[in-house]
Design a protein around this motif. Structure first.
Motif, mmCIF file in Angstrom:
data_model
loop_
_atom_site.group_PDB
_atom_site.id
_atom_site.type_symbol
_atom_site.label_atom_id
_atom_site.label_comp_id
_atom_site.label_asym_id
_atom_site.label_seq_id
_atom_site.Cartn_x
_atom_site.Cartn_y
_atom_site.Cartn_z
ATOM 1 N N PHE A 139 38.067 25.736 42.863
ATOM 2 C CA PHE A 139 37.546 25.962 41.522
ATOM 3 C C PHE A 139 37.021 24.646 40.964
ATOM 4 C CE2 PHE A 139 38.863 29.886 39.017
ATOM 5 C CZ PHE A 139 38.847 30.711 40.123
ATOM 6 N N SER A 140 35.859 24.699 40.345
ATOM 7 C CA SER A 140 35.353 23.531 39.635
ATOM 8 C C SER A 140 36.093 23.423 38.304
ATOM 9 C CB SER A 140 33.848 23.676 39.379
ATOM 10 O OG SER A 140 33.612 24.719 38.445
ATOM 11 N N SER A 195 34.761 23.354 35.441
ATOM 12 C CA SER A 195 34.113 24.315 34.557
ATOM 13 C C SER A 195 34.681 25.725 34.758
ATOM 14 C CB SER A 195 32.608 24.313 34.817
ATOM 15 O OG SER A 195 31.979 25.347 34.114
ATOM 16 N N GLU A 196 34.835 26.150 36.007
ATOM 17 C CA GLU A 196 35.394 27.472 36.294
ATOM 18 C C GLU A 196 36.840 27.569 35.823
ATOM 19 O OE1 GLU A 196 32.926 28.687 40.329
ATOM 20 O OE2 GLU A 196 34.622 27.292 40.484
ATOM 21 N N GLN A 221 37.017 27.901 32.060
ATOM 22 C CA GLN A 221 36.631 29.240 31.612
ATOM 23 C C GLN A 221 37.793 30.229 31.784
ATOM 24 O OE1 GLN A 221 33.142 30.825 33.522
ATOM 25 N NE2 GLN A 221 33.200 32.705 32.334
ATOM 26 N N VAL A 222 38.478 30.169 32.904
ATOM 27 C CA VAL A 222 39.603 31.062 33.153
ATOM 28 C C VAL A 222 40.747 30.772 32.188
ATOM 29 C CG1 VAL A 222 41.404 31.679 34.824
ATOM 30 C CG2 VAL A 222 39.032 31.458 35.577
ATOM 31 N N GLU A 269 36.358 22.126 28.905
ATOM 32 C CA GLU A 269 36.505 21.122 29.963
ATOM 33 C C GLU A 269 36.995 19.803 29.382
ATOM 34 O OE1 GLU A 269 33.288 20.651 32.896
ATOM 35 O OE2 GLU A 269 32.425 22.458 31.985
ATOM 36 N N ARG A 307 33.671 35.193 45.511
ATOM 37 C CA ARG A 307 32.367 34.670 45.084
ATOM 38 C C ARG A 307 31.195 35.560 45.539
ATOM 39 N NH1 ARG A 307 32.947 29.750 42.783
ATOM 40 N NH2 ARG A 307 34.954 28.737 43.074
ATOM 41 N N ILE A 340 35.145 36.485 40.689
ATOM 42 C CA ILE A 340 35.527 35.260 39.975
ATOM 43 C C ILE A 340 34.999 35.272 38.536
ATOM 44 C CG2 ILE A 340 33.605 33.740 40.581
ATOM 45 C CD1 ILE A 340 35.653 31.606 41.260
ATOM 46 N N SER A 341 33.886 35.959 38.307
ATOM 47 C CA SER A 341 33.307 35.997 36.958
ATOM 48 C C SER A 341 34.114 36.887 36.012
ATOM 49 C CB SER A 341 31.851 36.472 37.012
ATOM 50 O OG SER A 341 31.796 37.850 37.347
ATOM 51 N N ASP A 401 37.911 35.767 33.182
ATOM 52 C CA ASP A 401 38.037 35.276 31.810
ATOM 53 C C ASP A 401 38.809 36.248 30.920
ATOM 54 O OD1 ASP A 401 35.891 37.072 32.012
ATOM 55 O OD2 ASP A 401 34.841 36.184 30.309
#
Length: 165
Positions: A70-71, A73-74, A77-78, A83, A128, A140-141, A144
């Motif tokens: 995971f970045s 940013s990801e 978001q979760v 960030e 992904r 993954i999207s 959230d």
């Protein structure tokens, strides 16, 4: 429960081996060195509740993010934090109960996905991939929301039992 040197999330403690004096799952995903404490989650929601309330240390969450690719940013978001806010935490800072709870959900999901797919890399690739069952969105999207977590868990159950939509 005593917390000493490892962070370990698991749903089922099977295939046990001895690691630094603690029983842990052989294929455990979420183990990190942590000078402030060991978190050993066996079975039981009360352990998860206690860990959520006491807070997960940022370093443990960073390790989890690396393991599941995971970045920042990801991850932000979760976790529903910015960030920049996440970056401001010291490595040994405890995260809020809400953030810790979402981190545990993420860990549980990836543990379950690895059990169903057999390998973490296969599950990460699936997460992904845009899929028809998720209206051609990537799983993954959907992370959230807690509804997204549940939708993915439900689909993993169907895959495990050979029921494909």
């Amino acid at each position: 429960m005593k917390y000493d040197k490892l962070l370990y999330f698991c749903d089922k403690c099977q295939n046990m081996k001895h690691l630094k004096g603690y029983q842990v799952q052989e294929n455990a995903l979420m183990i990190v060195e942590d000078p402030s404490g060991t978190y050993v989650i066996r079975n039981g929601y009360f352990d998860y509740i206690q860990l959520s309330r006491s807070g997960i240390i940022k370093r443990a969450l960073v390790n989890l993010a690396k393991q599941i690719s995971f970045s920042l940013s990801e991850l932000a978001q979760v976790l529903h934090i910015s960030e920049r806010t996440f970056q401001r935490y010291a490595d040994d800072a405890k995260l809020s109960a809400d953030t810790s709870e979402r981190a545990i959900l993420l860990s549980q999901l990836y543990q379950r996905g690895t059990e169903v797919f057999g390998h973490l890399d296969d599950f990460k690739e699936w997460m992904r991939t845009p899929l028809p069952v998720f209206d051609y969105q990537t799983p993954i999207s959907l992370l959230d929301t807690t509804f997204g977590f549940q939708l993915i868990q439900d689909e993993l159950g169907r895959i495990e039992h050979g029921i494909f939509a």
